[in-house]
Every structure is written in structure tokens, then in C-alpha cells.
Scaffold this motif. Structure first.
Motif, PDB file in Angstrom:
ATOM      1  N   GLY A 196      89.402   0.317  83.675  1.00  0.00           N
ATOM      2  CA  GLY A 196      88.426  -0.709  83.335  1.00  0.00           C
ATOM      3  C   GLY A 196      88.155  -0.854  81.855  1.00  0.00           C
ATOM      4  N   HIS A 238      75.907  -1.325  86.007  1.00  0.00           N
ATOM      5  CA  HIS A 238      77.315  -1.415  86.392  1.00  0.00           C
ATOM      6  C   HIS A 238      77.580  -0.873  87.789  1.00  0.00           C
ATOM      7  N   GLY A 280      82.406   4.558  86.786  1.00  0.00           N
ATOM      8  CA  GLY A 280      82.000   3.453  85.929  1.00  0.00           C
ATOM      9  C   GLY A 280      81.099   3.918  84.806  1.00  0.00           C
ATOM     10  N   TYR A 334      82.795  -1.460  81.505  1.00  0.00           N
ATOM     11  CA  TYR A 334      82.218  -2.776  81.776  1.00  0.00           C
ATOM     12  C   TYR A 334      82.066  -3.623  80.507  1.00  0.00           C
ATOM     13  N   VAL A 364      83.052  -7.355  81.260  1.00  0.00           N
ATOM     14  CA  VAL A 364      82.058  -8.073  82.055  1.00  0.00           C
ATOM     15  C   VAL A 364      80.861  -8.446  81.196  1.00  0.00           C
ATOM     16  N   CYS A 365      80.377  -7.505  80.400  1.00  0.00           N
ATOM     17  CA  CYS A 365      79.181  -7.757  79.587  1.00  0.00           C
ATOM     18  C   CYS A 365      79.458  -8.744  78.464  1.00  0.00           C
ATOM     19  N   SER A 413      73.483  -3.073  78.737  1.00  0.00           N
ATOM     20  CA  SER A 413      74.186  -2.345  79.776  1.00  0.00           C
ATOM     21  C   SER A 413      73.708  -0.898  79.800  1.00  0.00           C
ATOM     22  N   SER A 468      85.190  -8.115  87.347  1.00  0.00           N
ATOM     23  CA  SER A 468      85.791  -7.338  86.265  1.00  0.00           C
ATOM     24  C   SER A 468      87.104  -7.934  85.765  1.00  0.00           C
TER      25      SER A 468
END
Length: 331
Positions: A36, A94, A101, A106, A109-110, A123, A301
Motif C-alpha cells: 500500500g 484507515h 495498515g 494510506y 487515499v488521503c 490521518s 486504495s
């Protein structure tokens, strides 16, 4: 309808190895964090801070919205903060089954959320199970939310400008934070966005939800994995019936934030997420429930070029605008 091959291939690349989660959760955690990880381009402004809670620090990462057409034209800068401008906040929790995670995994995504919604995205790197079982991670999320809601000078934002948001286990945490905020009376979230949230405690053969049987074996996230995640998250057997552990078990769904629930068509968690929205609506709350077609669990994601991600970002933006005061500074 057959699932889009591109979507299935992309999510397969993000999926977890077929391992015994209870015995090898550290391997799964490492795998998810590495897969990720998304590097942050220099044109974006991101900074890290900590919130002190009891005997430890809770790391948080703040992503600034890109305000100009070119990312380098105008961004929020922690060293050159414009105190005359108040920016709305997405407080993000998350996913990762409460076990994996982190804020690094993340980043994408953020950044997408900050860019598309013109919000500061905060986050939260909450503590993970099983080293820190329920309610440790939830209490971390609550502590950060309480600080941001009560100390408005920290990020120059008003409480009514703050939206709780999370995906999967993070959607569970966002829902639980909202329930706790009502019960404890420390602050009052106005909005929450729950992306394919985990809301129930049974993901086995006795589950009342058809999506567990329909999507629980062939779509990357399996019902067995869900059960393992929850057992790793659980602190003791009594937690299994705790509504902060599984929000759909709550006896009182009243006085909750305006809520957007996004579910994925081929997700075992689909039906319980939608059931939670129905419970909120029946209790008199404002709720929008939208099922994203041709999508699997974890799709948020993926890169922004995927239609399901673009659609979700637009829905989140529209929801915030619709359920906010007219002067919310997001244009």
C-alpha cells in the motif's frame, strides 16, 4: 453482471496472501504496508504531528488540499499558515482489519481526498491489534477526534467543518467514534462517511447477510479472513456484543451524524454496511446509502483513474456540500 476484469486484476495486486492470519498477522501487516505504500510527490504538502493520550503518542499525518490548478500554485503550508482562512477537515481512520495498515499505506487515499474535496485530511495512526486489542485503537481515534473538535485553534477549523471518515475497519472506527461521542457528550460530529464499513460481529455461516455467502470466498477478502481479523481485534469475549466493537449491535441509533455509506457490489461486508445505514435512517438520521457497481472491497486504495474511485470521490464531495452550512469553505 460479471465483475470488470481490470478492477479484479487491480484489487488482486492489492490483496493479501493466503495465510493463517491468527498465526501470521505480522507477515500480513508487513505485506499490506509494503503493497500500500505510495510515495508523496514534492508538489504536495504533508506534515506529521502527534497527539498525546495517556501514556503514549498517537501519530497523525496532515495532508493539505491542492487549491490551484497546478499543485505547486497554492497549497496549505504549516510554516505559512493563512490564519484568516478556515479549512474543513476530513478526520480519516484507515482500514486493515484493525491489525494492519498505517498512515504510510494510506498516503494515496488521503492525497486523493485532500485534492478532490479541498479538505485538510488528518490521518490517524492508531494502535493495532492483537498487541493492542479493543478498545485501544478506538480510544486512540476518539482521543484525536476529541482534541481536534475541542481545540479548534490547532488546525484553524470549526467543529461544524469536521467530517469523520474511514474505510473497512476504519469505517467501523468512525461509526464507533460517533456513537461514543453521543454517549460521552465530549463533541458532536455533524457528518460521517463510512466506506464499506465492518459493522457486525458474525461473518461465518450463521451470518444473516447474503453478501457474506455470495462474496465471502472468491473476491479477495474472505469471510474467514473477516472472522480472523475480528478475533485478533477482540480483547475478551464480552467485546463480541459491544456496540463500539460492532456498531450494528447498538440499541440506540439516534442523534448520529448525517451519514454517507458507500458499499462495494462484490464485498462480503456490503449488506451489513447497508443495514447499518438503514438502522440510522429508521432512527431519524439523515443517511445516504450508495452501492458502487462492479467494485470489490478495498477499491478506494486504487489510483484515481479507476472509475469507482473517481465516482466515490465525487459522491463524498457532493455529500459534504449537501449536508453542510452554505459557508463551508470548500470551493
Amino acid at each position: 453482471m460479471a465483475i470488470n476484469k481490470l478492477m479484479k486484476a487491480a484489487l488482486k495486486a492489492l490483496s493479501y496472501p493466503d495465510i493463517n492470519l491468527k498465526k501470521n498477522y505480522k507477515l500480513e501487516r508487513t505485506f499490506m504496508n509494503v503493497k500500500g505504500y505510495h510515495p508523496i510527490k514534492p508538489s504536495y504538502n504533508v506534515w506529521d504531528h502527534s497527539v498525546f493520550y495517556q501514556d503514549h503518542k498517537i501519530p497523525v499525518r496532515i495532508f493539505s488540499p491542492v487549491l490551484g490548478k497546478n499543485p505547486s500554485e497554492e497549497i496549505v503550508d504549516e510554516h505559512n499558515w493563512n490564519n484568516t482562512k478556515e479549512y474543513p477537515i476530513l478526520l480519516f481512520f484507515h482500514g486493515g482489519g484493525w491489525v494492519a495498515g498505517n498512515i504510510d499505506s494510506y498516503n494515496r487515499v488521503c492525497l486523493n481526498l485532500a485534492t478532490k474535496t479541498k479538505h485538510l485530511v488528518v490521518s490517524v495512526d492508531y494502535r493495532l491489534a492483537p498487541e493492542h486489542p479493543f478498545p485501544a485503537g478506538l480510544e486512540d481515534c476518539y482521543a484525536v477526534a476529541k482534541e481536534i473538535f475541542q481545540k479548534t485553534d490547532l488546525l484553524h477549523s470549526k467543529p461544524e467543518y469536521i467530517t469523520l471518515i474511514g474505510d473497512s475497519a476504519g469505517g467501523n472506527l468512525a461509526a464507533a467514534v460517533s456513537l461514543m461521542a453521543r454517549d460521552r457528550g465530549d463533541f458532536e460530529p455533524k457528518r460521517q462517511v463510512l466506506i464499506y464499513p465492518a459493522t457486525y460481529n458474525d461473518h461465518g455461516d450463521t451470518s444473516p447477510f447474503a453478501s457474506i455467502q455470495e462474496n465471502g470466498s472468491d473476491y479477495l477478502l474472505t469471510s474467514k479472513m473477516l472472522q480472523d481479523y475480528m478475533e485478533l481485534y477482540m480483547g475478551n469475549q464480552n467485546d463480541w456484543e459491544n456496540p463500539y466493537f460492532a456498531p450494528l449491535l447498538a440499541k440506540d441509533f439516534s442523534r448520529q451524524p448525517d451519514t454517507l455509506i458507500l458499499t462495494a457490489e462484490y464485498d462480503p461486508l456490503r449488506d451489513e454496511g447497508e443495514a447499518y445505514g438503514e438502522k440510522l435512517w429508521q432512527a431519524g438520521n439523515q443517511v445516504e446509502i450508495i452501492r458502487i457497481s462492479d467494485a470489490l472491497h478495498g477499491f478506494i486504495s486504487l489510483p484515481l483513474k479507476f472509475q469507482q474511485v473517481k465516482e466515490s470521490m465525487e459522491l463524498i464531495q457532493q455529500f459534504i456540500q449537501k449536508h453542510s452550512e452554505p459557508n463551508l469553505p470548500i470551493t
